[in-house]
Design an enzyme around this catalytic site. Structure first.
Site, PDB file in Angstrom:
ATOM      1  N   LEU A 237       0.857  -1.190   0.000  1.00  0.00           N
ATOM      2  CA  LEU A 237       0.000   0.000   0.000  1.00  0.00           C
ATOM      3  C   LEU A 237       0.891   1.238   0.000  1.00  0.00           C
ATOM      4  CD1 LEU A 237      -2.995  -0.973   2.290  1.00  0.00           C
ATOM      5  CD2 LEU A 237      -2.689  -1.280  -0.160  1.00  0.00           C
ATOM      6  N   HIS A 238       1.287   1.645  -1.200  1.00  0.00           N
ATOM      7  CA  HIS A 238       2.240   2.744  -1.349  1.00  0.00           C
ATOM      8  C   HIS A 238       1.652   4.093  -0.921  1.00  0.00           C
ATOM      9  CE1 HIS A 238       4.657  -0.008  -3.809  1.00  0.00           C
ATOM     10  NE2 HIS A 238       3.548  -0.289  -4.480  1.00  0.00           N
ATOM     11  N   ASP A 239       0.639   4.535  -1.671  1.00  0.00           N
ATOM     12  CA  ASP A 239       0.141   5.904  -1.537  1.00  0.00           C
ATOM     13  C   ASP A 239      -0.414   6.238  -0.155  1.00  0.00           C
ATOM     14  OD1 ASP A 239       0.872   6.173  -4.170  1.00  0.00           O
ATOM     15  OD2 ASP A 239      -1.145   5.868  -4.956  1.00  0.00           O
TER      16      ASP A 239
END
Length: 309
Positions: A237-239
């Site tokens: 879950l980057h953002d």
């Protein structure tokens, strides 16, 4: 006192998590959401932003941004996010539409008129922000900080050297890095520590609400490439790290350094170069995230999802 923010994004699965977390939080005051190309084309990213906000019952205004890089060819990530960028049929199609004003004009007008500084949270290519900075350099004084996902201290994901958001428009990213405004960067080196494992996805489902179920399903759809390419036990879950940092900066370790983007080399085009020791003596305006408390992140995420429908 709430933090005033503008979100600039390209939904995209993980952008959807960012928006949901920001909407659920009582600590963030969202002036608007601006859209950019990236994960998929601009029409899809704008439509997906409207879909998410409508489904969440939010009336936050949406402004459509720029549809291509300053230079170079268009890159997208539909192979990871699906053809529309957000394969979440339960969310449905939007009933609202974007505002008539374009994203760059909204950014400039909002910053100039704001009585206090505004934080910009960016999770896609930085083209909108670069054009804003070029057209209206005076707005720098009204920006509290730019918090963004992009780059990496070590490796790439869309090329051997470059992270996707940076590769989309490295020239725009360099303009943002050069701006004399505080910045916090979340690169692959830290976002790949935040993995939606089966246990963490199940905790979303166990909330028993629509948001928990839908976002759990999104995580599962998004995870295939992470299992096949990286041998991760779930999707990264980057953002959402950007929003999590605004709410809980203690979840991340950061270090201030100078960051530039490679815009000339074909081999390393889009790579972020980190001057840890300020050897170039250009000044260090970027707090680069180095590590994350993943358990704390998912505890925060699950708590925020529990407040939604």
């Amino acid at each position: 006192m709430s933090t005033k923010i503008i979100m600039d994004c390209d939904p995209g699965t993980d952008d959807a998590f960012s928006i949901a977390m920001a909407v659920a939080s009582d600590e963030l005051d969202i002036f608007g959401v601006t859209t950019t190309y990236g994960n998929v084309g601009l029409d899809h990213t704008t439509n997906n932003t409207l879909r998410i906000l409508d489904w969440l019952g939010s009336n936050i205004p949406v402004y459509q941004g720029i549809d291509r890089a300053l230079l170079g060819t268009l890159v997208d990530a539909s192979e990871y996010h699906g053809a529309t960028g957000l394969e979440a049929p339960e969310i449905g199609q939007p009933t609202s539409t974007p505002r008539e004003k374009d994203a760059v004009s909204f950014l400039i007008d909002t910053l100039r008129s704001s009585s206090s500084k505004v934080t910009i949270v960016a999770s896609g290519p930085l083209t909108n922000l670069a054009v804003m900075l070029r057209l209206a350099p005076d707005v720098v004084s009204k920006i509290e900080r730019i918090v963004f996902m992009g780059g990496s201290t070590d490796y790439g994901n869309d090329s051997p050297a470059a992270e996707f958001n940076m590769l989309c428009d490295p020239h725009a990213a360099q303009i943002v890095f050069d701006a004399d405004v505080p910045k916090t960067m979340f690169g692959l080196n830290v976002t790949h520590q935040v993995i939606a494992t089966p246990q963490r996805v199940q905790a979303m489902r166990d909330l028993g609400n629509d948001a928990g179920r839908v976002f759990a399903d999104m995580s599962v759809f998004f995870e295939k490439v992470y299992r096949e390419r990286y041998d991760f036990d779930g999707s990264a879950l980057h953002d959402p790290c950007t929003v999590a940092w605004l709410l809980r900066p203690d979840l991340f370790e950061t270090r201030k350094m100078r960051v530039d983007v490679e815009t000339n080399s074909g081999l390393s085009f889009g790579r972020t170069v980190h001057d840890i020791w300020n050897i170039a003596e250009k000044g260090c305006h970027t707090d680069v995230a180095l590590s994350a408390d993943a358990d704390g992140f998912f505890e925060l995420l699950t708590n925020l999802l529990s407040k939604l429908r």
